[in-house]
Design an enzyme around this catalytic site. Structure first.
Site, PDB file in Angstrom:
ATOM      1  N   VAL A 137     -51.647  65.980  -2.773  1.00  0.00           N
ATOM      2  CA  VAL A 137     -53.085  65.911  -3.053  1.00  0.00           C
ATOM      3  C   VAL A 137     -53.584  64.560  -2.549  1.00  0.00           C
ATOM      4  O   VAL A 137     -53.073  63.509  -2.935  1.00  0.00           O
ATOM      5  CB  VAL A 137     -53.360  66.072  -4.556  1.00  0.00           C
ATOM      6  CG1 VAL A 137     -54.831  65.827  -4.863  1.00  0.00           C
ATOM      7  CG2 VAL A 137     -52.948  67.466  -5.011  1.00  0.00           C
ATOM      8  N   GLY A 187     -44.715  66.279 -13.671  1.00  0.00           N
ATOM      9  CA  GLY A 187     -43.876  65.412 -14.485  1.00  0.00           C
ATOM     10  C   GLY A 187     -43.891  65.910 -15.925  1.00  0.00           C
ATOM     11  O   GLY A 187     -44.192  67.083 -16.188  1.00  0.00           O
ATOM     12  N   GLY A 206     -49.411  67.492 -10.328  1.00  0.00           N
ATOM     13  CA  GLY A 206     -48.249  66.735 -10.783  1.00  0.00           C
ATOM     14  C   GLY A 206     -47.431  67.517 -11.786  1.00  0.00           C
ATOM     15  O   GLY A 206     -47.967  68.059 -12.757  1.00  0.00           O
ATOM     16  N   GLU A 264     -30.890  48.950 -17.931  1.00  0.00           N
ATOM     17  CA  GLU A 264     -29.943  50.040 -17.666  1.00  0.00           C
ATOM     18  C   GLU A 264     -29.233  49.837 -16.327  1.00  0.00           C
ATOM     19  O   GLU A 264     -28.013  49.979 -16.224  1.00  0.00           O
ATOM     20  CB  GLU A 264     -30.689  51.381 -17.597  1.00  0.00           C
ATOM     21  CG  GLU A 264     -31.121  51.927 -18.940  1.00  0.00           C
ATOM     22  CD  GLU A 264     -32.227  52.981 -18.808  1.00  0.00           C
ATOM     23  OE1 GLU A 264     -32.783  53.162 -17.698  1.00  0.00           O
ATOM     24  OE2 GLU A 264     -32.539  53.615 -19.820  1.00  0.00           O
ATOM     25  N   GLY A 315     -45.985  65.295 -18.359  1.00  0.00           N
ATOM     26  CA  GLY A 315     -47.302  65.728 -18.806  1.00  0.00           C
ATOM     27  C   GLY A 315     -47.711  67.047 -18.181  1.00  0.00           C
ATOM     28  O   GLY A 315     -48.139  67.979 -18.876  1.00  0.00           O
TER      29      GLY A 315
END
Lengths: 464, 464
Positions: free
Chosen positions: B90, B21, B19, B188, B23
């Site tokens: 994955v 992103g 991933g 938003e 993190g």
């Protein structure tokens, strides 16, 4: 259901325009100045600056830089209160009833009929696979934004796929890109693909070397950019060669499938007749919109071999002065002051000029004046090949002859012309700054693929 | 097939990160500084700045402004020669063998196994429809660029569809937009939709008045932006009201289909329990990535109710110190110097901090040092609502308390923070100039829909 206001209701002549390309938009703008009720119908919500579409396909520009919402581009005309813009697909024309038939927006099958007193059909052209429609899934053409995104996805994911591939032959097939057709679009695509492989992606992979990618330009005719003179065509070939594009001329494609393409090579010395290429782009054939056939069936006009509608000198249909056909859908002739009529080429300046002539002739008919024949003013031809590479043949009335130039000067001229003709001040600024950035950094800003999965899953076709 | 270099071959520890992103990218950057062999696997080719994704969905920004190719963002790390980036999905983790299982890139079904010595799973979260997955086709959520394009297409085409509709009730249903969930994303979205209807599209239609469009924000809880204090929530409600958004609180959705949505309204005075809305956006539920389940099955860890992986104080899995889980997939706690551990919220600063802590703990393990517990530094919370409308609660260490503010100051602060944290100098410039242009002109630059047909054809579902 007939949705357009009747001429009895408004007292105004009802003009319907089909298609909002270069021809359609010019016609709308000119006719919006007179007291007519205009309905513009297009399949998309945007006008597209097609000459730069290859830049979207090769991740250099974003879609909004070269297109704009029709309603926004025509906002001044909208404010007259006499223009209606409809998003819809025209499926037929009823020349006897004087109705345009629009497909229902839902699955109901109900069609909508829009009545006209005057009709301008500017529905453009689409790809032609010369009777091999089965090639389309393997070799997308480049006519719409959706096409451009499809090609961008295939190109960028091919490098990703190669990085994951351990079989060397497979890997090289993913690193082989073939462009079929060496007209302006094919040459631009090939030049950009070479730049992406040689520069943009350099050092970004671990297992592959993007510079090992092969970019092939496959042309059935004897030379690239066949519309130009032979010396110019040779200049273009030299520039393609410098950029790293392999050009195969006299190579007629006879097979395109998931594994690559095959062709007859009359020039036996070239040897090659099969190429394993996982990414193929189709830039070879153009066919008129199917609306041509619908018109022929309803109004009894003739089509030429490319499916284009044969029009009168004033761009109207024989026997139907109230219908005009313009742009890539028209098989039109230019009628110069002196000399014989000449066929009009399928380029954007011609479409724009036809749009203005059609509008002017419509106004003349409303006033009871005789219409005038179309006269195409040819300013020359221009083709870009890549970074600092282009060829130009420009008419210089002062010198009373055509001037040919190539390389950096032609490329700067191409750049200037395309910025100048882009619609919208903001788009011009954005494209200019994007190009400046790309030129110096070798980066391409739009290298983002929203949906990588279709290329990887659920299909036996590795390139679908 | 095991494609990653073995640790025996390179002598380096093999780190796999799933991933890219907030993190994942922080973890890669930190670990790239040490002598480790890193493999980063992501399903897409880009890193996405998710806090601005709603701007792409509402045609204010283009996708490349808020995302960038992973290989380009991590080009410095690529140049170390120790980072491999793979585009792939994955599908499982074999904790006993220490292998990550990646789906085949083609339809072959062959899976690829990538061995790790250390694994960081940062696979994020997806939408949750609370057991009603059938709502997904009618009410797309907003997590990926593909989601954003889908929502943009539905919103823009709904106005086009209303313009073509002659039945008044049908027309109003196409002009009704419902956003489910009044967290930051829902607020938003609703604020932007109101601005599009009230300003951007004003005077662009002939048969409809875009200002007649209704924008509903439907919230099951008692108030909007429930994570903020009650006074701040009330400020947000006032600002939504000014922008023209109708807020329905205490309204639990029990039906979403092609015609609209239905809900239980405990507050009977509101009356409404059914709304005919052709465009519904889902901003209500988040569920951890399915990789959580795969981890639980293989490594025997526990999941919380949202499917998140319960981790140790140092972000590793119980019994598997070589596996760390970070970001939205982790049910982590912050361990302050004083006081009891507190759950970590699912926000981007927390994901980034976890990425850095995971990397630091990995380095400590390699050195044989003890790992440290994760400590979340909370800088406050920020939510934008629309033009000059936002709320902010910011920790000011100097004053040793939280400062709350709203309206124009909060909106400018929000703007500054988002520009600051955007990745890439060029993106910052582009977004800033796009926003300045949009602010003064009320125009939204990305109002182009590449594929209008899916919404109009071949399906009984009018919104598909």
């Amino acid at each position: 259901m007939n949705a357009s206001p009747s001429s009895a209701a408004t007292g105004r002549p009802r003009v319907v325009i089909v298609g909002c390309g270069f021809g359609g938009i010019e016609a709308v703008r000119a006719i919006a100045r007179i007291d007519a009720e205009i309905t513009l119908i297009d399949r998309t919500n945007h006008h597209l600056f097609q000459p730069l579409l290859y830049q979207v396909a090769t991740a250099g520009l974003t879609a909004p830089s070269i297109s704009g919402p029709i309603r926004h581009i025509l906002r001044r005309e909208m404010r007259t209160g006499r223009l209606t813009v409809l998003l819809g697909e025209v499926t037929g024309i009823d020349a006897a009833q004087r109705d345009v038939i629009v497909a229902a927006p839902d699955a109901s099958g109900r069609e909508e009929r829009i009545a006209y007193d005057h009709l301008i059909v500017a529905a453009g052209a689409t790809h032609s696979y010369f009777g091999h429609d089965e090639w389309a899934v393997h070799a997308p053409g480049l006519k719409t934004l959706a096409d451009a995104f499809d090609i961008r996805r295939r190109v960028l994911l091919a490098f990703e796929r190669a990085e994951r591939e351990s079989d060397l032959a497979e890997r090289q097939a993913w690193l082989t890109f073939a462009v079929v057709g060496a007209g302006p679009t094919g040459v631009e695509m090939a030049g950009m693909l070479a730049e992406i492989a040689q520069h943009t992606l350099q050092d970004e992979y671990r297992r592959i070397d993007s510079r090992r990618a092969r970019v092939l330009l496959v042309e059935g005719g004897p030379r690239v950019l066949g519309a130009f003179t032979e010396p110019m065509s040779r200049k273009a070939l030299e520039q393609l060669d410098e950029l790293g594009v392999e050009v195969l001329t006299g190579a007629r494609v006879n097979r395109i499938d998931a594994s690559g393409l095959g062709f007859d090579a009359p020039d036996a010395s070239q040897g090659l007749t099969n190429i394993a290429a996982r990414t193929v782009v189709w830039a070879a054939g153009v066919a008129a919109s199917p609306l041509g056939k619908a018109l022929a069936a309803s109004a009894g006009c003739t089509l030429d071999r490319a499916g284009r509608v044969v029009v009168e000198p004033d761009l109207s249909l024989p026997g139907h002065p109230e219908i005009q056909v313009i742009g890539d859908l028209a098989a039109a002739h230019s009628h110069p002051k002196r000399g014989a009529p000449k066929p009009v080429p399928g380029v954007s300046p011609a479409a724009k000029q036809m749009g203005r002539t059609a509008a002017a002739n419509l106004v003349r008919r409303l006033r009871g004046e005789p219409t005038r024949p179309f006269r195409y003013v040819d300013y020359g031809a221009l083709a870009t090949i890549g970074r600092r590479a282009a060829i130009a043949s420009v008419d210089v009335p002062l010198l009373n002859r055509q001037v040919h130039f190539s390389g950096m000067p032609a490329w700067l001229f191409w750049l200037f012309v395309h910025i100048y003709f882009l619609i919208g001040f903001r788009n011009r600024l954005v494209v200019l700054s994007d190009w400046a950035w790309a030129y110096f950094s070798f980066e391409r800003q739009a290298r983002v693929v929203a949906e990588p999965r279709p290329a990887f899953k659920g299909s036996a076709d590795p390139a679908a």
